[in-house]
Scaffold this motif. Structure first.
Motif, PDB file in Angstrom:
ATOM      1  N   ARG A 504      -4.004  -8.300  -5.958  1.00 23.42           N
ATOM      2  CA  ARG A 504      -5.182  -9.077  -5.546  1.00 23.42           C
ATOM      3  C   ARG A 504      -6.006  -8.336  -4.520  1.00 23.42           C
ATOM      4  O   ARG A 504      -7.237  -8.414  -4.518  1.00 23.42           O
ATOM      5  N   LEU A 505      -5.330  -7.580  -3.624  1.00 25.99           N
ATOM      6  CA  LEU A 505      -6.032  -6.907  -2.537  1.00 25.99           C
ATOM      7  C   LEU A 505      -6.419  -5.477  -2.866  1.00 25.99           C
ATOM      8  O   LEU A 505      -7.024  -4.796  -2.047  1.00 25.99           O
ATOM      9  N   GLY A 506      -6.035  -5.015  -4.077  1.00 27.48           N
ATOM     10  CA  GLY A 506      -6.420  -3.652  -4.472  1.00 27.48           C
ATOM     11  C   GLY A 506      -5.617  -2.563  -3.822  1.00 27.48           C
ATOM     12  O   GLY A 506      -6.088  -1.439  -3.690  1.00 27.48           O
ATOM     13  N   LEU A 507      -4.364  -2.867  -3.420  1.00 30.96           N
ATOM     14  CA  LEU A 507      -3.494  -1.865  -2.792  1.00 30.96           C
ATOM     15  C   LEU A 507      -2.599  -1.223  -3.840  1.00 30.96           C
ATOM     16  O   LEU A 507      -2.307  -1.796  -4.885  1.00 30.96           O
ATOM     17  N   ARG A 508      -2.140  -0.032  -3.554  1.00 31.85           N
ATOM     18  CA  ARG A 508      -1.234   0.675  -4.454  1.00 31.85           C
ATOM     19  C   ARG A 508      -0.067   1.256  -3.670  1.00 31.85           C
ATOM     20  O   ARG A 508      -0.245   1.755  -2.556  1.00 31.85           O
TER      21      ARG A 508
END
Length: 510
Positions: A504-508
């Motif tokens: 959801r937050l676009g983290l990897r």
């Protein structure tokens, strides 16, 4: 000619001979009606042809001859009917003696609407046949064909809806949770899908027994075939036998004259899910045992067994062994059903797995209702974990949906949950939420500004929380060397919940 008898009736002699006069008049009327009917059909139709007992043309009217490309009708006389009408069924009528009514005959690119009738002599012997081309195109039948098309479309739509209802809605991915107990359920479900052995699902109400039954069906070789579920406790005892095994026409008063198919027959080739099997009457248990052992059923009112191919998955929330001791459940049926038991854990047994289930339910509520997507504060998760949940997932879904309707908060708090489930506040001892001013909602103080945001920047709550959560997850990933599983443990949340937040937050992760 008919003569008036002066009374408005028809007569032809004395009162004593009135019966004979009537018969004479009837014979005359019938004798005149036959040629009149033929003449009317010949006049109104697009073409008429007659053949003898050898299917050779003995008469054809000029209209039909022109339609067939024959300038002079006399050229067709004596020829076999198939020579001039390639797709004719007149020979079949002569041979069978049966009429063919309202048939469609293809002639070139035309579809002709035709009717054919046998001709007999006084002794009833077939001496030929006559055919009428009622219409040379289908446009005159548009009202009839439109109604037929409508009925066919309704039938197809109804069948499609029935087929959709009999297909599983859930897969194994629908069973959310990565706790050891949840993983064990999934492992056994995959094993169960490999065979056709009966399965017994055990667990409290609301633990997802039908979901697992549908998932097993979808993983099995029977996928694509009907999945039929029935709640045994919801059907009156007097109707259970017919509901399960069907009934022949006239088996009991009020039954449809076509009889009743029964759930076993409906599920033929697929899976029959019997929920609350512990409530099945003793008398019906014997018939169910026979159906399982012999793979055949005997409809009510019939003495002829019917073969079926059905895989049975049963479920119960009661102690069947106790019911056997009480004489309320057959031990032989229990052992037949209990080939592969799968126990589903209650919500209170899942521990940290409850958060992932709650988040999945909130996503489903948002998709179904159009409400904004919601999350849970850490305190709200702890409050949910402490609740006993006697109704399990069904109760949790009810509480979360009610909370979503009662608040505009995008992150559900303990207070939001307490409105939907008052016992939550008392169970947790959570302090009441402090009142928040409108200014504090829309303005971030300098000490709490997000990285990269100037102090005092107007920002709504959702964006502020996302920024805080992105920073928190980023620091957890950095502290755990970029490993998501270790970062989730560091934050005290499930791996599934951590991955959802990252997406959801676009983290990897690394």
């Amino acid at each position: 000619m008919f003569e008036s008898d002066g009374t408005g009736g028809l007569g032809g002699g004395s009162a004593d001979g009135s019966g004979g006069a009537f018969q004479v008049g009837a014979d005359m009327l019938r004798g005149r009606a036959m040629p009149s009917l033929f003449e009317a059909l010949d006049k109104q139709s697009e073409g008429t042809v007659a053949v003898d007992r050898d299917a050779r043309v003995i008469w054809i009217n000029a209209k039909y001859a022109r339609m067939l490309g024959i300038p002079d009708p006399a050229e067709a006389i004596g020829r076999e009917v198939e020579e001039i009408i390639p797709n004719s069924q007149m020979r079949q009528v002569v041979t069978s003696g049966q009429p063919i009514l309202l048939d469609l005959m293809l002639f070139g690119t035309q579809r002709l609407v035709v009717s054919r009738f046998p001709l007999t002599d006084d002794s009833g012997t077939i001496i030929g046949a006559v055919g009428f081309v009622l219409y040379d195109s289908l446009h005159r039948l548009k009202p009839l064909l439109a109604e037929l098309s409508r009925l066919e479309a309704e039938l197809a739509a109804t069948k499609r809806r029935l087929d959709e209802r009999r297909q599983p809605r859930y897969t194994l991915q629908s069973y959310v949770g990565d706790s050891p107990a949840s993983l064990e359920v999934k492992r056994k479900a995959r094993l169960a899908a490999r065979t056709d052995a009966p399965i017994l699902l055990l667990g409290e109400t609301g633990t997802g027994k039908e979901l697992i039954a549908q998932a097993i069906h979808g993983l099995s070789a029977r996928t694509g075939r009907p999945f039929v579920g029935v709640n045994v406790a919801a059907i009156p005892d007097t109707l259970l036998e017919a509901e399960f095994f069907g009934a022949v026409p006239g088996a009991y008063t009020g039954l449809d004259r076509r009889g009743r198919e029964g759930r076993f027959k409906t599920a033929d080739g697929g899976t029959l899910f019997l929920d609350e099997i512990g409530d099945m009457p003793m008398g019906l248990q014997a018939k169910l045992l026979r159906a399982l052992q012999e793979q055949e059923i005997e409809p009510l009112g019939s003495d002829r067994p019917v073969k079926v191919d059905v895989r049975v998955i049963a479920a119960t929330n009661v102690d069947l062994e106790r019911r056997i001791q009480d004489g309320r459940f057959r031990s032989d049926l229990y052992y037949r059903l209990n080939v592969l038991p799968i126990r589903l854990p209650s919500l209170s047994e899942l521990g940290s797995g409850l958060e992932a289930i709650a988040e999945s339910i909130l996503q489903e509520i948002a998709a179904r209702t159009g409400l904004p997507g919601r999350g849970l504060t850490h305190e709200a998760v702890e409050a949910l974990s402490r609740h006993p949940w006697p109704g399990n997932v069904r109760e949790l879904r009810n509480v979360l949906e009610r909370a979503c309707l009662l608040t505009d908060n995008l992150r559900l708090t303990v207070e939001d949950l307490a409105e939907a489930l008052p016992g939550v506040r008392h169970a947790t001892g959570a302090p009441p939420a402090r009142p928040v001013s409108e200014q504090s909602i829309h303005t971030i103080e300098p000490s709490t500004a997000l990285p990269g945001q100037p102090a005092g920047t107007p920002l709504d709550y959702a964006a502020a929380y996302d920024g805080f959560e992105r920073d928190l997850l980023g620091r957890a990933l950095a502290a755990s060397g970029g490993r998501a599983e270790a970062a989730a443990r560091l934050l005290g949340i499930s791996r599934a919940a951590f991955y959802k937040k990252m997406a959801r937050l676009g983290l990897r992760a690394r």
